[in-house]
Every structure is written in structure tokens, then in C-alpha cells.
Design an enzyme around this catalytic site. Structure first.
Site, PDB file in Angstrom:
ATOM      1  N   SER A 110     -25.026 -33.351 -35.576  1.00 53.25           N
ATOM      2  CA  SER A 110     -24.533 -32.790 -34.496  1.00 53.25           C
ATOM      3  C   SER A 110     -23.041 -33.327 -34.111  1.00 53.25           C
ATOM      4  CB  SER A 110     -25.348 -32.671 -33.016  1.00 53.25           C
ATOM      5  OG  SER A 110     -24.981 -31.739 -32.340  1.00 53.25           O
ATOM      6  N   GLU A 203     -23.812 -26.000 -39.844  1.00 57.18           N
ATOM      7  CA  GLU A 203     -24.770 -25.802 -38.931  1.00 57.18           C
ATOM      8  C   GLU A 203     -24.119 -25.603 -37.771  1.00 57.18           C
ATOM      9  OE1 GLU A 203     -26.685 -27.464 -36.646  1.00 57.18           O
ATOM     10  OE2 GLU A 203     -24.820 -29.205 -36.715  1.00 57.18           O
ATOM     11  N   HIS A 273     -30.073 -27.765 -36.040  1.00 57.63           N
ATOM     12  CA  HIS A 273     -30.999 -28.071 -34.779  1.00 57.63           C
ATOM     13  C   HIS A 273     -32.213 -27.510 -34.540  1.00 57.63           C
ATOM     14  CE1 HIS A 273     -26.824 -29.222 -33.650  1.00 57.63           C
ATOM     15  NE2 HIS A 273     -27.363 -29.696 -32.536  1.00 57.63           N
TER      16      HIS A 273
END
Length: 300
Positions: A110, A203, A273
Site C-alpha cells: 500500500s 493494485e 488489499h
């Protein structure tokens, strides 16, 4: 070729720091138990107990905490406790001299995409993988095991079911990527990495479809897609839409731009995630094979 930090061994010392959002004592206690189960000695950084609004302490505290672990020669790996936002606020103030003298694994995903790209720009591998605050999440056992394998130098190969948007092909290149928002935001900074000849993986979470399109336009216009060896598309979790629908899913948006080129493309890869978030070694040469039978990603 990027430098590979030494693999972990039992009784190595490792550290957990939070370069972004704050974490709870309960989350860290669970993570420490797991790492001790891996026979590692765990050091909890000051940032794992600090709070400054949504951050794990103010910028200076988080920078100082990470710097201390980068400099410590006996720390063999640094786990970033969680993402959120905040790593890019401190990355330009870090000194990697000690890290270069004693390379170590840095792991996270992330917001930690910023560190992965920065390290790859410097010529070092790192691990995009599950973070301590969700080490014990339900359904994440396989992801956690893949992180263990990556850290301890064991082989990693992933096989993924076919997806209707896949484009067949085979190619090899160093892995680069992570969170799409971060990759776009790093463009033009000291952490910006070239993508030519590399396999890019992306992502994201809770992004508006229009924003995903905007980011793909930006990557395309800046030449990030043009000479890829391959594209791996992970989870785009909880994508949002406007009152007037955008008209495409996240995968369909990405395909609009990927299909301008000839490299192999794999959709539905278990990274991002969600509990299925398999460890990927950024900077490691890999081979991507996409066929009617599915996708295989293996390290060369």
C-alpha cells in the site's frame, strides 16, 4: 541487477515501525507473537505506540524511528506496520548510508510502495507483502506463509486461474509495482523508477473508477506502459463510482490502456488489499507466462 538483502535465519533481530498510519497495541502484540513463532527477535519502534492525528506520530518521530532501524547493523529486516498515508512525507529526509553498508529486507504494501520504488531506484530488492497489523487476518494464512518464504529465501512460484481479459504471452523482467495511486504520485520524484523491460504489478483500494482511469492515462502519457515486459493486475477492492456511472470496471479501464501494447497481461492476481495478498519481491527478475490455462509467475 538489484542487490538481494541476506535471507533471514532463526534468532535474527527484526524491527516493526509505522511510517504512515497509527496502529494499536493489540495489533502489534499479535504480530510479535507470530514473528517470535518464526524464531525471530522483535524490536518495536517508537512509532508503533505513537499517535499524531491519523499518523503513527508526527513526521519527525516516524522518520527518526525508521532511520534508527535503517542504521542498526543488527536489524536484519524492517516490517512496516501498516499503510494508509505518510511515507512520502518523510522519505526524502532519510539517510540510507547505513542501509547500504548493511542491507536488510523492508516489507510492506500500500503506502509502502513509495519505499519499494525508492529502494529499487537505489538498486535493492524489497518485499511487497502483508503487514503486521493484519498478520492474523482470517483467510490470510497463505499470504503470511508467502511472506515467510520470501524472507527466509525459499522458492516462490504462483499459479493463477485464467481471466477473460488476460492477454497471452511470455516474458521476463524485474518486478516493479504496488499501489497504483502511489505509483502515479511518485512520477517525477526521487523515488520514480523506470518501468521499461520490467514486469509491472498494480493494485488499489476504494478508488473512484474515474480516478483509476485518470491514473492509467497518466502512466500511459508518461511512457510507463509502453515498453513493459508484462503487466500483472491485482485486487482493485471496493472501487467507487460517481452518480453518473463511469461505464467500465477497474479491470476494463486498465485493459483499455494495456491493450494498446503487446506485452502479456494477467488479471486477477492475488495481490493487494484483500486476505489473498501474496508476497512479491520487488526488483527480482521474474518470468510471467499467461496462457489459456492461466497465469504463472516465477522467479528466474
Amino acid at each position: 541487477m538489484p542487490i538481494t538483502p541476506p535471507s533471514l535465519r532463526p534468532h535474527d533481530r527484526v524491527a516493526i515501525v509505522s511510517t504512515a498510519r497509527k496502529v494499536s497495541a493489540e495489533e502489534m502484540a499479535a504480530a510479535v507473537d507470530i514473528l517470535r513463532g518464526w524464531q525471530l527477535e522483535v524490536v518495536l519502534g517508537e512509532s508503533t505506540t505513537a499517535v499524531h492525528h491519523q499518523f503513527a506520530g508526527d513526521d519527525e518521530l516516524r522518520r527518526r524511528d525508521l532511520q534508527q532501524q535503517l542504521d542498526a547493523p543488527d536489524i536484519r529486516a524492517i516490517f512496516c506496520a501498516r499503510g494508509g498515508y505518510g511515507t512520502t512525507r518523510i522519505i526524502d529526509q532519510l539517510d540510507f548510508t547505513g542501509f547500504v553498508q548493511h542491507p536488510k529486507w523492508i516489507a510492506g504494501f500500500s503506502d509502502i510502495t513509495a519505499l519499494h520504488c525508492h529502494l529499487l531506484k537505489m538498486g535493492y530488492e524489497s518485499i511487497h507483502g502483508v503487514m503486521p497489523f493484519i498478520f492474523n487476518q482470517a483467510g490470510g494464512e497463505e499470504s503470511l506463509e508467502s511472506l515467510h518464504r520470501a524472507l527466509f529465501g525459499e522458492a516462490l512460484t504462483y499459479a493463477v486461474a485464467p481471466h477473460p481479459l488476460n492477454r497471452p504471452g511470455t516474458d521476463s523482467g524485474e518486478l516493479i509495482g504496488g499501489n497504483l495511486t502511489l505509483l502515479q504520485n511518485l512520477t517525477g520524484t526521487a523515488s520514480d523508477c523506470p518501468t521499461a523491460g520490467r514486469i509491472l504489478f498494480v493494485e488499489d483500494v476504494a478508488e473512484y473508477l474515474m480516478n483509476i482511469d485518470r491514473m492509467m492515462v497518466h502512466l500511459d502519457r508518461t511512457g510507463k506502459l509502453q515498453n513493459l515486459a508484462g503487466l500483472v493486475v491485482g485486487h482493485f477492492t471496493d472501487s467507487q463510482d460517481n452518480a453518473v456511472p463511469f461505464g467500465q470496471t477497474a479491470y476494463e479501464i486498465i485493459a483499455t490502456y494495456a491493450n494498446k501494447y503487446g506485452f502479456p497481461v494477467a488479471y486477477g492476481f492475488p495481490v493487494g488489499h484483500e486476505p489473498q495478498n501474496m508476497a512479491l519481491i520487488c526488483g527480482r527478475p521474474a518470468r510471467l507466462t499467461v496462457s489459456s490455462q492461466g497465469t504463472e509467475l516465477s522467479y528466474c
